[in-house]
Design a protein around this motif. Structure first.
Motif, PDB file in Angstrom:
ATOM      1  N   GLY A 139      37.768 -44.234 -33.848  1.00 43.67           N
ATOM      2  CA  GLY A 139      37.437 -43.247 -34.256  1.00 43.67           C
ATOM      3  C   GLY A 139      35.660 -42.813 -33.911  1.00 43.67           C
ATOM      4  N   LEU A 140      35.063 -43.861 -33.665  1.00 48.27           N
ATOM      5  CA  LEU A 140      33.815 -43.722 -32.755  1.00 48.27           C
ATOM      6  C   LEU A 140      34.160 -44.304 -31.289  1.00 48.27           C
ATOM      7  CD1 LEU A 140      30.790 -43.383 -32.392  1.00 48.27           C
ATOM      8  CD2 LEU A 140      30.556 -45.764 -33.474  1.00 48.27           C
ATOM      9  N   GLY A 141      34.363 -43.217 -30.519  1.00 53.35           N
ATOM     10  CA  GLY A 141      34.766 -43.372 -29.306  1.00 53.35           C
ATOM     11  C   GLY A 141      33.723 -42.802 -28.092  1.00 53.35           C
ATOM     12  N   TYR A 142      34.388 -42.666 -26.909  1.00 57.03           N
ATOM     13  CA  TYR A 142      33.378 -42.347 -25.908  1.00 57.03           C
ATOM     14  C   TYR A 142      32.737 -40.826 -26.066  1.00 57.03           C
ATOM     15  CZ  TYR A 142      32.703 -46.092 -22.633  1.00 57.03           C
ATOM     16  OH  TYR A 142      32.435 -47.434 -21.992  1.00 57.03           O
ATOM     17  N   PHE A 143      33.507 -40.071 -26.551  1.00 58.24           N
ATOM     18  CA  PHE A 143      33.080 -38.783 -26.851  1.00 58.24           C
ATOM     19  C   PHE A 143      31.877 -38.794 -27.974  1.00 58.24           C
ATOM     20  CE2 PHE A 143      33.310 -34.413 -29.104  1.00 58.24           C
ATOM     21  CZ  PHE A 143      33.391 -33.735 -27.991  1.00 58.24           C
ATOM     22  N   GLU A 144      32.146 -39.570 -28.942  1.00 64.44           N
ATOM     23  CA  GLU A 144      30.932 -39.651 -30.059  1.00 64.44           C
ATOM     24  C   GLU A 144      29.872 -40.368 -29.506  1.00 64.44           C
ATOM     25  OE1 GLU A 144      34.995 -38.464 -31.689  1.00 64.44           O
ATOM     26  OE2 GLU A 144      34.516 -40.339 -30.478  1.00 64.44           O
ATOM     27  N   TYR A 145      30.152 -41.327 -28.757  1.00 68.52           N
ATOM     28  CA  TYR A 145      28.843 -41.991 -28.179  1.00 68.52           C
ATOM     29  C   TYR A 145      28.014 -41.063 -27.487  1.00 68.52           C
ATOM     30  CZ  TYR A 145      30.721 -46.843 -29.353  1.00 68.52           C
ATOM     31  OH  TYR A 145      31.236 -47.783 -29.858  1.00 68.52           O
ATOM     32  N   PHE A 146      28.902 -40.087 -26.661  1.00 66.92           N
ATOM     33  CA  PHE A 146      28.082 -39.014 -25.732  1.00 66.92           C
ATOM     34  C   PHE A 146      27.559 -38.172 -26.303  1.00 66.92           C
ATOM     35  CE2 PHE A 146      30.965 -40.007 -22.049  1.00 66.92           C
ATOM     36  CZ  PHE A 146      29.816 -40.653 -21.199  1.00 66.92           C
ATOM     37  N   LEU A 147      27.919 -37.808 -27.680  1.00 66.49           N
ATOM     38  CA  LEU A 147      27.353 -36.754 -28.962  1.00 66.49           C
ATOM     39  C   LEU A 147      26.116 -37.595 -29.341  1.00 66.49           C
ATOM     40  CD1 LEU A 147      30.333 -35.155 -30.384  1.00 66.49           C
ATOM     41  CD2 LEU A 147      28.700 -34.170 -28.872  1.00 66.49           C
ATOM     42  N   LEU A 148      26.261 -38.686 -29.636  1.00 66.75           N
ATOM     43  CA  LEU A 148      25.249 -39.531 -30.201  1.00 66.75           C
ATOM     44  C   LEU A 148      23.954 -39.368 -29.450  1.00 66.75           C
ATOM     45  CD1 LEU A 148      24.093 -41.320 -32.417  1.00 66.75           C
ATOM     46  CD2 LEU A 148      25.094 -43.329 -31.475  1.00 66.75           C
TER      47      LEU A 148
END
Length: 833
Positions: A298-307
């Protein structure tokens, strides 16, 4: 704290500092510092201080990722080799059935008609007739934390074969009753998503989530989720706000993710593939990781970039290069015919992050809600890879593909594991922009390494210290890391980035406890002394390093001084014979042991192994002992020493160990002759804080032959160790005594001169400071001090035991200041034109 009390606190600190200055005013300064404000040396890169994130210690699910339901899609399964308390996970882990009085229901995990092919398992609940209120409950991660008045968003996918109009009740429960509920008015006969919000009526850390049904029948469910409405920046599928805030407060410039060894996986089937982690969370392909638990992604690459956007850091994703983790057995390597898909992962990632919305992967990014590019600048290839022929063959293909298809990307290669950086030269040969080096060592090692980069070749590949920690969260560990960072700043022309590791650890869910930057549980965030060191250096970096000269006269000898302590002989996974052991101090022979049984033979104790004295020699017979050790009982108390002996290997895999400087605390040195599988000779040091972690002070290739006598001699002085084998010099090791470390920089925007001082000793150090090349300075400087007891730690009971204290300090172009023991200090001096 009120404004009045805060101002009183600052004035009180200022008074204390003034008082201490007066106390030591009559004392002769034992330190001197001259900073040349008009002589900048190297630029301090914007990227110098960053963070490393890996999903270890439940850093994602149960941690940074705000999902409160554990095993929400029933994809847990047992994994062979897991031995933790969560090692035997199964599809119903963290779930239980609810059966009201007189009722009965059966829960099974099925895969016949899944929600989708990437999420193949779902729960089938068969409820007997008349069992109103039957259902299932989830316990979260050892309890679900909710806060009174906060809103929680529930969702799930479900279908029902009968009683389609029967309501579903969603409840937050404790042992004392319900503390919040919501209602869904019926389910369809095909998969559909349902959601409802729940407001908590009280605060607790031990809630469970119950889903109960009216009437009999079969209900199928998947992707059961409960999120706090208050995620960081209010994002859907978001992150835990207090943990992200701890990252924001560090002001990181770079964020390395998704991990180190986890990127490789246990094997190629288990490697972290970024394409599995994007798109609708219900269609992401879950995985298990080599740290012993499952990942929802659920914490994936898209969420890493947003973070990275949220915390203001440059993203630095790490990709495997078609080889599995070098520390796992058996190792796996993608066939050369199959390597292209791994190469495509690297190239396609750049398109996902930066590509236009009409490109294949840029379109997916836009559909996920971010049409603007993420402006990815760096890609990391590999992590602690071993220098194998298979790695050498595969790695260059990735470099060529990125250079051809994404020439704007800076490539970060890997130096391999350990301070010896075994594949740094390979990275340099293949033109990597940076090479990523990792080491986890004792605090004493970090204190000895403040000059590590002074002699690096400036024409070679730049350095990223991508994982490092001093194996502990005591103040002493943090002070040692601060001393190391002063050397990093002095060499910032070669070292472009750094990142402490690991980042997170959840209490009770850890696999790595040697050192972690931030500890947490369901409600508390504990910032370690190490955290505050990282924060102080990040917030006070400056833009240019300033030339300086320092001198400190302190007695800061290591507890493990090599000449003082017990002497002994031994082996590692080998059998050997020793004879004619002599220990000489100056012109005096302290003892000579010929093992001939004569009167006056030295008394010795066996620490491990099987030793006997037979036929005028000492034999070690246990080939399985790692290590075998026999120490003479008499402790040597000399400053200089010569140890000599004869030794012969009679069996096993390695050679000899000669121990010296062995203290009651178990700190010691040894010369490892024919170690590491009989491939190297090395001098190692172990300290009391971690005696099993022996730091390599020097290594060189070498082997020991069986059934051959060797003459061994070690000459130990106050500052050097010389090691001879058959009268040939093998090692010349300089013993670096820790001292007060110093760095100075200038911040262009403010004109501030920032003085950074690290005192790892138990002695206060009155010091005279001089700022040359500046007309005048503001008479009041900002002083920030991190200090306390050597072994002080922050924990849940006292999370602020060690934290920075800010006060004012009277200064001029020349001023005196006493450096507190066991402290890290930052002095910000405002220059005035």
């Amino acid at each position: 704290m009120s404004r009045h009390s805060c101002w009183s606190f600052i004035r009180w600190n200022a008074f204390i500092c003034l008082f201490l200055s007066c106390v030591f005013a009559q004392a002769e300064p034992i330190g001197s510092v001259r900073v040349h404000v008009d002589q900048p040396t190297v630029a301090l890169p914007d990227t110098l201080y960053g963070l490393f994130y890996e999903d270890i210690n439940y850093a994602a699910d149960g941690g940074l990722y705000a999902e409160l339901v554990q095993n929400r899609s029933f994809e847990y399964f047992p994994v062979e080799g897991w031995s933790s308390r969560r090692g035997q996970m199964q599809p119903m882990y963290a779930w239980e059935t609810i059966e009201p009085a007189g009722g009965h229901c059966v829960a099974t995990v099925e895969d016949a008609t899944p929600l989708n092919s990437r999420n193949p398992h779902y729960l089938r609940l068969q409820i007997e007739k008349g069992s109103d209120g039957a259902g299932i409950a989830n316990s979260g991660f050892d309890g679900i934390r909710v806060v009174e008045g906060d809103v929680y968003d529930f969702s799930f996918y479900a279908k029902r074969n009968v009683n389609a109009d029967s309501p579903v009740r969603i409840t937050l429960k404790t042992e004392d009753g319900d503390i919040g509920s919501g209602r869904i008015d019926g389910l369809s006969e095909s998969w559909a998503k349902y959601d409802v919000s729940i407001t908590a009526k009280e605060t607790t850390s031990n809630a469970s989530l119950a889903i109960t049904f009216v009437g009999a029948g079969v209900i199928e469910m998947d992707m059961i989720s409960l999120f706090p409405r208050k995620t960081f920046n209010g994002r859907k599928n978001g992150l835990r706000a207090d943990l992200v805030q701890a990252l924001v407060d560090l002001k990181p410039a770079v964020f390395r993710f998704p991990g180190g060894c986890i990127a490789h996986g246990q094997g190629l089937d288990n490697a972290y593939r970024w394409k599995d982690t994007i798109g609708d969370v219900a269609e992401r392909k879950p995985n298990w990781n080599l740290w012993g638990y499952h990942q929802t992604y659920g914490l994936g690459y898209f969420e890493y970039f947003l973070l990275c956007e949220d915390i203001g850091a440059e993203p630095l994703p790490i990709l495997a290069v078609g080889v599995s983790c070098g520390f796992r057995d058996p190792r796996e390597n993608a066939g050369m015919d199959d390597l292209q898909e791994w190469i495509d992962d690297a190239v396609d990632l750049v398109e996902f992050a930066n590509g236009p919305v009409d490109s294949r992967w840029g379109k997916i990014r836009a559909e996920m809600g971010h049409p603007e590019p993420f402006n990815l600048k760096y890609v990391g290839l590999g992590n602690e890879d071993h220098h194998t022929p298979q790695f050498e063959e595969r790695f260059p293909h990735f470099v060529r593909a990125l250079r051809q298809q994404a020439p704007e990307i800076k490539i970060v290669g890997t130096s391999g594991l350990g301070p010896e950086i075994p594949i740094y030269e390979f990275m340099n040969t293949h033109g990597c922009d940076l090479s990523d080096e990792h080491y986890y060592e004792s605090p004493e090692w970090f204190l000895s390494q403040t000059h590590r980069f002074d002699d690096f070749d400036r024409n070679k590949t730049k350095v990223f210290v991508g994982e490092y920690a001093s194996k502990g969260n005591r103040l002493f560990n943090a002070v040692a890391e601060a001393a190391y960072l002063t050397g990093i700043e002095r060499n910032a022309d070669i070292v472009q980035m750094t990142a402490y590791a690991p980042l997170f650890a959840r209490y009770g869910f850890t696999q790595w406890t040697a050192a972690d930057l931030i500890w947490f549980d369901e409600k508390t965030v504990v910032r370690t002394p190490n955290y505050y060191v990282q924060q102080l250096f990040s917030l006070n970096k400056g833009d240019q390093y300033l030339a300086n000269e320092t001198q400190f006269r302190l007695d800061l000898s290591l507890e493990g001084t090599p000449a003082r302590g017990r002497v002994g002989v031994g082996t590692w996974a080998s059998q050997a014979i020793f004879d004619d052991v002599k220990v000489i101090a100056g012109s005096e022979t302290l003892f000579g042991e010929a093992f001939d049984g004569t009167e006056g033979s030295e008394v010795a104790s066996v620490i491990n192994g099987s030793f006997d004295v037979v036929g005028g020699v000492c034999r070690q017979n246990d080939v399985s002992a790692t290590p075998a050790m026999r120490l003479f009982d008499r402790s040597v108390e000399a400053d200089e020493l010569i140890i000599s002996m004869r030794a012969k290997k009679t069996g096993g895999d390695e050679g000899f160990l000669v121990t010296f400087g062995h203290k009651p605390s178990d700190s010691h040195y040894w010369w490892n002759i024919g170690g590491w599988g009989n491939t190297e000779h090395g001098v190692q040091c172990a300290v009391a804080s971690d005696p099993t972690n022996r730091v390599r002070l020097a290594t060189t290739p070498g082997t020991i032959q069986s059934n051959v006598w060797y003459d061994i001699r070690i000459e130990i002085g106050d500052s050097r160790i010389l090691c001879y084998l058959n009268d040939q010099l093998i090692h010349d090791v300089a013993i670096t005594k820790p001292t007060i470390s110093f760095a100075a920089s200038k911040e262009t925007a403010t004109g501030d001169v920032i003085l950074k001082i690290v005192n790892p000793s138990d002695q206060a150090c009155p010091t005279q400071f001089e700022l040359s090349g500046v007309e005048r300075v503001d008479p009041v400087a900002k002083l920030t001090v991190l200090t306390g007891g050597r072994d002080d730690v922050n924990d849940r009971m006292n999370p602020n035991r060690v934290s920075p204290q800010v006060s004012e300090l009277n200064v001029a172009s020349e001023f005196s200041h006493t450096i507190a023991p066991m402290s890290v200090q930052f002095i910000r001096v405002r220059t005035v034109k």
